[in-house]
Design a protein around this motif. Structure first.
Motif, PDB file in Angstrom:
ATOM      1  N   ALA A 192       0.824  -1.306   0.170  1.00 20.02           N
ATOM      2  CA  ALA A 192       0.047   0.007   0.077  1.00 20.02           C
ATOM      3  C   ALA A 192       0.762   1.330  -0.053  1.00 20.02           C
ATOM      4  N   PHE A 193       0.414   2.297  -0.809  1.00 19.21           N
ATOM      5  CA  PHE A 193       1.055   3.711  -0.844  1.00 19.21           C
ATOM      6  C   PHE A 193       2.525   3.359  -1.349  1.00 19.21           C
ATOM      7  N   SER A 194       2.989   2.356  -2.064  1.00 18.93           N
ATOM      8  CA  SER A 194       4.381   2.162  -2.419  1.00 18.93           C
ATOM      9  C   SER A 194       4.713   3.275  -3.621  1.00 18.93           C
ATOM     10  N   VAL A 195       3.820   3.416  -4.274  1.00 19.13           N
ATOM     11  CA  VAL A 195       4.218   4.838  -5.400  1.00 19.13           C
ATOM     12  C   VAL A 195       4.515   5.943  -4.707  1.00 19.13           C
ATOM     13  N   PRO A 196       3.498   6.571  -3.809  1.00 22.38           N
ATOM     14  CA  PRO A 196       4.046   7.812  -3.129  1.00 22.38           C
ATOM     15  C   PRO A 196       5.077   7.910  -2.449  1.00 22.38           C
ATOM     16  N   LEU A 197       5.371   6.635  -1.751  1.00 24.82           N
ATOM     17  CA  LEU A 197       6.542   6.359  -0.914  1.00 24.82           C
ATOM     18  C   LEU A 197       7.766   6.360  -1.820  1.00 24.82           C
ATOM     19  N   SER A 198       7.655   5.790  -3.132  1.00 23.92           N
ATOM     20  CA  SER A 198       8.554   5.921  -4.060  1.00 23.92           C
ATOM     21  C   SER A 198       9.235   7.221  -4.531  1.00 23.92           C
ATOM     22  N   VAL A 199       8.052   7.740  -4.769  1.00 24.17           N
ATOM     23  CA  VAL A 199       8.434   9.320  -5.178  1.00 24.17           C
ATOM     24  C   VAL A 199       9.127  10.236  -3.899  1.00 24.17           C
ATOM     25  N   PHE A 200       8.570  10.021  -2.703  1.00 28.02           N
ATOM     26  CA  PHE A 200       9.177  10.692  -1.637  1.00 28.02           C
ATOM     27  C   PHE A 200      10.756  10.487  -1.412  1.00 28.02           C
ATOM     28  N   VAL A 201      10.985   9.034  -1.623  1.00 25.85           N
ATOM     29  CA  VAL A 201      12.261   8.810  -1.617  1.00 25.85           C
ATOM     30  C   VAL A 201      13.108   9.124  -2.475  1.00 25.85           C
ATOM     31  N   GLY A 202      12.554   9.176  -3.809  1.00 27.63           N
ATOM     32  CA  GLY A 202      13.611   9.604  -4.902  1.00 27.63           C
ATOM     33  C   GLY A 202      13.726  11.039  -4.961  1.00 27.63           C
ATOM     34  N   THR A 203      12.760  11.973  -4.389  1.00 30.19           N
ATOM     35  CA  THR A 203      12.767  13.184  -4.362  1.00 30.19           C
ATOM     36  C   THR A 203      13.686  13.697  -3.110  1.00 30.19           C
ATOM     37  N   GLY A 204      13.822  12.837  -2.207  1.00 28.60           N
ATOM     38  CA  GLY A 204      14.837  13.232  -1.003  1.00 28.60           C
ATOM     39  C   GLY A 204      16.335  12.897  -1.638  1.00 28.60           C
ATOM     40  N   VAL A 205      16.404  11.817  -2.202  1.00 37.02           N
ATOM     41  CA  VAL A 205      17.785  11.437  -2.970  1.00 37.02           C
ATOM     42  C   VAL A 205      18.189  12.486  -3.965  1.00 37.02           C
ATOM     43  N   GLY A 206      17.216  12.897  -4.738  1.00 35.05           N
ATOM     44  CA  GLY A 206      17.540  13.826  -5.729  1.00 35.05           C
ATOM     45  C   GLY A 206      17.694  15.367  -5.177  1.00 35.05           C
ATOM     46  N   LEU A 207      17.112  15.609  -4.475  1.00 38.11           N
ATOM     47  CA  LEU A 207      17.546  16.849  -3.578  1.00 38.11           C
ATOM     48  C   LEU A 207      18.964  16.856  -3.013  1.00 38.11           C
ATOM     49  N   VAL A 208      19.471  15.968  -2.308  1.00 38.66           N
ATOM     50  CA  VAL A 208      20.647  16.173  -1.796  1.00 38.66           C
ATOM     51  C   VAL A 208      21.509  16.095  -2.771  1.00 38.66           C
ATOM     52  N   VAL A 209      21.710  15.189  -3.756  1.00 37.14           N
ATOM     53  CA  VAL A 209      22.588  14.907  -4.913  1.00 37.14           C
ATOM     54  C   VAL A 209      22.668  16.457  -5.633  1.00 37.14           C
ATOM     55  N   LYS A 210      21.659  16.932  -5.947  1.00 38.41           N
ATOM     56  CA  LYS A 210      21.355  18.185  -6.747  1.00 38.41           C
ATOM     57  C   LYS A 210      22.121  19.410  -5.661  1.00 38.41           C
ATOM     58  N   PHE A 211      21.698  19.498  -4.543  1.00 37.61           N
ATOM     59  CA  PHE A 211      22.398  20.442  -3.496  1.00 37.61           C
ATOM     60  C   PHE A 211      23.827  20.625  -3.561  1.00 37.61           C
ATOM     61  N   ALA A 212      24.099  19.298  -3.536  1.00 30.89           N
ATOM     62  CA  ALA A 212      25.822  19.138  -3.337  1.00 30.89           C
ATOM     63  C   ALA A 212      26.585  19.332  -4.827  1.00 30.89           C
ATOM     64  N   LEU A 213      25.839  19.096  -5.638  1.00 29.69           N
ATOM     65  CA  LEU A 213      26.509  19.433  -7.166  1.00 29.69           C
ATOM     66  C   LEU A 213      26.466  21.129  -7.235  1.00 29.69           C
ATOM     67  N   ASP A 214      25.122  21.386  -7.339  1.00 32.62           N
ATOM     68  CA  ASP A 214      25.001  22.941  -7.375  1.00 32.62           C
ATOM     69  C   ASP A 214      25.830  23.898  -6.612  1.00 32.62           C
ATOM     70  N   LYS A 215      25.902  23.431  -5.406  1.00 34.04           N
ATOM     71  CA  LYS A 215      26.812  24.234  -4.225  1.00 34.04           C
ATOM     72  C   LYS A 215      28.152  24.181  -4.627  1.00 34.04           C
ATOM     73  N   VAL A 216      28.859  23.171  -5.034  1.00 33.68           N
ATOM     74  CA  VAL A 216      30.261  23.087  -5.385  1.00 33.68           C
ATOM     75  C   VAL A 216      30.533  23.379  -6.570  1.00 33.68           C
ATOM     76  N   TRP A 217      29.828  23.018  -7.714  1.00 30.88           N
ATOM     77  CA  TRP A 217      30.327  23.383  -9.263  1.00 30.88           C
ATOM     78  C   TRP A 217      29.467  24.388  -9.793  1.00 30.88           C
ATOM     79  N   ILE A 218      28.203  24.694  -9.556  1.00 38.56           N
ATOM     80  CA  ILE A 218      27.429  25.511 -10.516  1.00 38.56           C
ATOM     81  C   ILE A 218      27.552  26.991  -9.710  1.00 38.56           C
ATOM     82  N   PHE A 219      27.256  27.038  -8.332  1.00 38.81           N
ATOM     83  CA  PHE A 219      27.703  28.547  -7.537  1.00 38.81           C
ATOM     84  C   PHE A 219      28.814  28.575  -7.057  1.00 38.81           C
TER      85      PHE A 219
END
Length: 132
Positions: A35-62
Motif C-alpha cells: 500500500a502507498f508504494s508509489v507515493p513512498l517511492s516518489v518521496f524517497v526519490g525526491t529526497g535523494v535527488g534533492l541531496v545530490v542536486k544540492f551538493a553538485l549545485d553548491k560546489v560546481w554551479i554556484f
C-alpha cells in the motif's frame, strides 16, 4: 564560468539528479510494493535527488562556501524551500501521467518531464535566493 559551460554543467547535474531520483524510485518500488508504494517511492526519490542536486549545485554551479555548519544547514533548508514549488511541478507531472496512463513507464516519464521543467525554474530561484 561561461554561460555555455554553465548550461552544460547544470544540465548534466540535473540529469544525474534525475537518474538518482528515478533510480531510487525504482529501487523503492522493488523493495516495497504494498500500500502507498508509489507515493513512498516518489518521496524517497525526491529526497535523494534533492541531496545530490544540492551538493553538485553548491560546489560546481554556484561555487558556494558556507561560513560554518549552521550557515550550511540554513542554506540547505532554503534550497529545500525553493524546491517546494518545483517539486509541486514535478509531482504534478508524475502523478498526472500516472492518473492518465496507469503505467509505471508513463509515470516515470511524467516525472522526468516535471523534473526538467522544475530544474529550469529552480536554477533561477537558487541563484536569486539561496546562493546569492
Amino acid at each position: 564560468m561561461s554561460a555555455s559551460r554553465l548550461v552544460i554543467f547544470y544540465a548534466l547535474f540535473a540529469g544525474l539528479s534525475i537518474l538518482a531520483n528515478i533510480g531510487f524510485q525504482k529501487l523503492s518500488v522493488m523493495a516495497y510494493s504494498g500500500a502507498f508504494s508509489v507515493p513512498l517511492s516518489v518521496f524517497v526519490g525526491t529526497g535523494v535527488g534533492l541531496v545530490v542536486k544540492f551538493a553538485l549545485d553548491k560546489v560546481w554551479i554556484f561555487r558556494y562556501r558556507h561560513r560554518d555548519l549552521s550557515h550550511g544547514v540554513r542554506s540547505f533548508l532554503l534550497y529545500t524551500v525553493m524546491g517546494l514549488a518545483t517539486t509541486a511541478i514535478f509531482w504534478g507531472f508524475e502523478f498526472g501521467a500516472d492518473a492518465i496512463y496507469h503505467s509505471e513507464p508513463a509515470r516515470l516519464m511524467g516525472g522526468v518531464v516535471g523534473l526538467v521543467i522544475g530544474y529550469v525554474v529552480k536554477y533561477r530561484l537558487d541563484k536569486k535566493f539561496v546562493f546569492a
